[in-house]
Design a protein around this motif. Structure first.
Motif, PDB file in Angstrom:
ATOM      1  N   HIS A   1      -7.522  -2.510  -1.260  1.00  0.00           N
ATOM      2  CA  HIS A   1      -6.064  -2.690  -1.141  1.00  0.00           C
ATOM      3  C   HIS A   1      -5.562  -2.319   0.265  1.00  0.00           C
ATOM      4  O   HIS A   1      -4.472  -2.697   0.649  1.00  0.00           O
ATOM      5  CB  HIS A   1      -5.300  -1.920  -2.236  1.00  0.00           C
ATOM      6  CG  HIS A   1      -5.377  -0.421  -2.155  1.00  0.00           C
ATOM      7  ND1 HIS A   1      -5.580   0.384  -3.253  1.00  0.00           N
ATOM      8  CD2 HIS A   1      -5.257   0.440  -1.112  1.00  0.00           C
ATOM      9  CE1 HIS A   1      -5.589   1.645  -2.889  1.00  0.00           C
ATOM     10  NE2 HIS A   1      -5.393   1.717  -1.592  1.00  0.00           N
TER      11      HIS A   1
ATOM     12  N   ASP B   1      -8.957   5.068   4.666  1.00  0.00           N
ATOM     13  CA  ASP B   1      -8.900   4.487   3.320  1.00  0.00           C
ATOM     14  C   ASP B   1      -9.682   3.179   3.353  1.00  0.00           C
ATOM     15  O   ASP B   1      -9.301   2.256   4.077  1.00  0.00           O
ATOM     16  CB  ASP B   1      -7.416   4.244   2.978  1.00  0.00           C
ATOM     17  CG  ASP B   1      -7.199   3.761   1.549  1.00  0.00           C
ATOM     18  OD1 ASP B   1      -8.150   3.257   0.933  1.00  0.00           O
ATOM     19  OD2 ASP B   1      -6.053   3.887   1.067  1.00  0.00           O
TER      20      ASP B   1
ATOM     21  N   HIS C   1       0.824  -1.208   0.000  1.00  0.00           N
ATOM     22  CA  HIS C   1       0.000   0.000   0.000  1.00  0.00           C
ATOM     23  C   HIS C   1       0.861   1.262   0.000  1.00  0.00           C
ATOM     24  O   HIS C   1       0.730   2.134  -0.861  1.00  0.00           O
ATOM     25  CB  HIS C   1      -0.911  -0.047   1.232  1.00  0.00           C
ATOM     26  CG  HIS C   1      -2.046   0.924   1.206  1.00  0.00           C
ATOM     27  ND1 HIS C   1      -2.860   1.130   2.293  1.00  0.00           N
ATOM     28  CD2 HIS C   1      -2.515   1.746   0.235  1.00  0.00           C
ATOM     29  CE1 HIS C   1      -3.774   2.032   1.989  1.00  0.00           C
ATOM     30  NE2 HIS C   1      -3.582   2.431   0.751  1.00  0.00           N
TER      31      HIS C   1
ATOM     32  N   HIS D   1      -3.540   9.550   0.548  1.00  0.00           N
ATOM     33  CA  HIS D   1      -2.643   8.575   1.194  1.00  0.00           C
ATOM     34  C   HIS D   1      -1.669   9.254   2.166  1.00  0.00           C
ATOM     35  O   HIS D   1      -1.375   8.711   3.227  1.00  0.00           O
ATOM     36  CB  HIS D   1      -1.874   7.774   0.142  1.00  0.00           C
ATOM     37  CG  HIS D   1      -2.714   6.710  -0.486  1.00  0.00           C
ATOM     38  ND1 HIS D   1      -3.213   6.813  -1.761  1.00  0.00           N
ATOM     39  CD2 HIS D   1      -3.179   5.531   0.004  1.00  0.00           C
ATOM     40  CE1 HIS D   1      -3.938   5.724  -2.027  1.00  0.00           C
ATOM     41  NE2 HIS D   1      -3.928   4.934  -0.979  1.00  0.00           N
TER      42      HIS D   1
HETATM   43 FE   LIG Z   1      -5.046   3.339  -0.494  1.00  0.00          FE
END
Ligand SMILES: [Fe+2]
Length: 211
Positions: free
Chosen positions: A181, A177, A41, A93
Motif C-alpha cells: 500500500h 514501510d 496511506h 506509520h
Molecule cells: Fe503503511
C-alpha cells in the motif's frame, strides 16, 4: 481532537490518539510518493489504525495513559494481538511519515559529519549502507518494514519486521514501510524503484539527531 494531546510530540501521545499533522502537504513528496498514495496511506490506512486502536482503548481505562511504545510493550507481554497490531501500526506509520520531507535535490543535505562517521564505522560508508538497507527492504516477504536501529549493544543494525511488528529491542533511527500500500499505485510491483527514491525524501536532520 484532545487539545492537551495535540501539543505533545507523538511519542508522548496517549489515548485518544489522532493523526499527526505533517510538515509537508500530501503532494510534496512526489515523485517518490504521489499524492494519491499519500491520501490513501496517510489519510485512510493510518487513520483506520488510529480509529481501531482508539476503539480498543475506549473500554480499557487501565491502558489510556500509556504511550504507543508502552502499549506495544504491554501487548507483547500479555499477548494481546489486536492491541499489538494497531498500536504497532500507528507507531510505525507515525515514525515513517515524520521522518520524510520534500526532496531537496541534494541527497544528504542536513546530515552531520558525526552521522556520516557512524555510518562509515558501521557499514563502510553511505553506499554500502544504502545497498545493505535496500537488500533487506527487497527481502521482506509480504508486508513489513526495514529499519536502521541502534541495538542494545549500542551498535547500528539493519533489521526487518513483519506486518506491524516493531523492533523488539534497541532504538529505531530510520524505517521504510514496504507494505504494497506504500508504493503500489506509483510503482506497481517495482519495490526497488520505491526504495531508490526513498533516500531523496529522508529528513536527514532528524536522522542525524536520532543516530
Ligand atoms: Fe503503511
Amino acid at each position: 481532537m484532545d487539545m492537551e494531546n495535540a501539543t505533545k510530540n507523538w511519542e508522548q501521545m496517549t489515548y485518544p490518539f489522532f493523526n499527526i499533522k505533517l510538515n509537508y502537504n500530501l503532494g510534496a513528496l512526489s515523485p517518490f510518493i504521489d499524492e494519491k498514495t499519500m491520501r490513501v496511506h496517510y489519510g485512510e490506512i493510518l487513520q483506520n489504525y488510529i480509529s481501531n486502536l482508539n476503539k480498543i482503548l475506549e473500554q480499557r481505562l487501565d491502558l489510556q495513559k500509556l504511550t504507543l511504545t508502552e502499549l506495544i510493550d504491554y501487548a507483547t507481554k500479555n499477548q494481546e494481538q489486536d492491541l499489538l497490531r494497531y498500536a504497532g501500526g500507528v507507531y510505525n506509520h507515525f515514525f515513517y511519515f515524520t521522518e520524510l520531507r520534500p526532496a531537496t535535490g541534494q541527497i544528504v543535505i542536513g546530515i552531520t559529519p558525526q552521522a556520516t562517521q557512524e555510518i562509515t564505522n558501521a557499514f563502510g560508508g553511505w553506499k554500502n549502507f544504502k545497498e545493505k538497507f535496500t537488500e533487506y527492504a527487497l527481502s521482506v516477504f509480504g508486508s513489513g518494514y526495514t529499519w536502521l536501529i541502534r541495538n542494545d549493544q549500542k551498535e547500528l543494525e539493519i533489521r526487518n519486521t513483519s506486518n506491524q511488528r516493531v523492533p523488539q529491542d534497541g532504538t529505531p533511527i530510520l524505517c521504510l514501510d514496504v507494505w504494497e500500500h506504500a508504493y503500489f499505485l506509483n510503482y506497481l510491483d517495482k519495490r526497488q524503484g520505491y526504495i531508490d527514491a526513498f533516500w531523496n525524501n529522508v529528513d536527514w536532520v532528524k536522522f542525524s539527531e536520532r543516530i
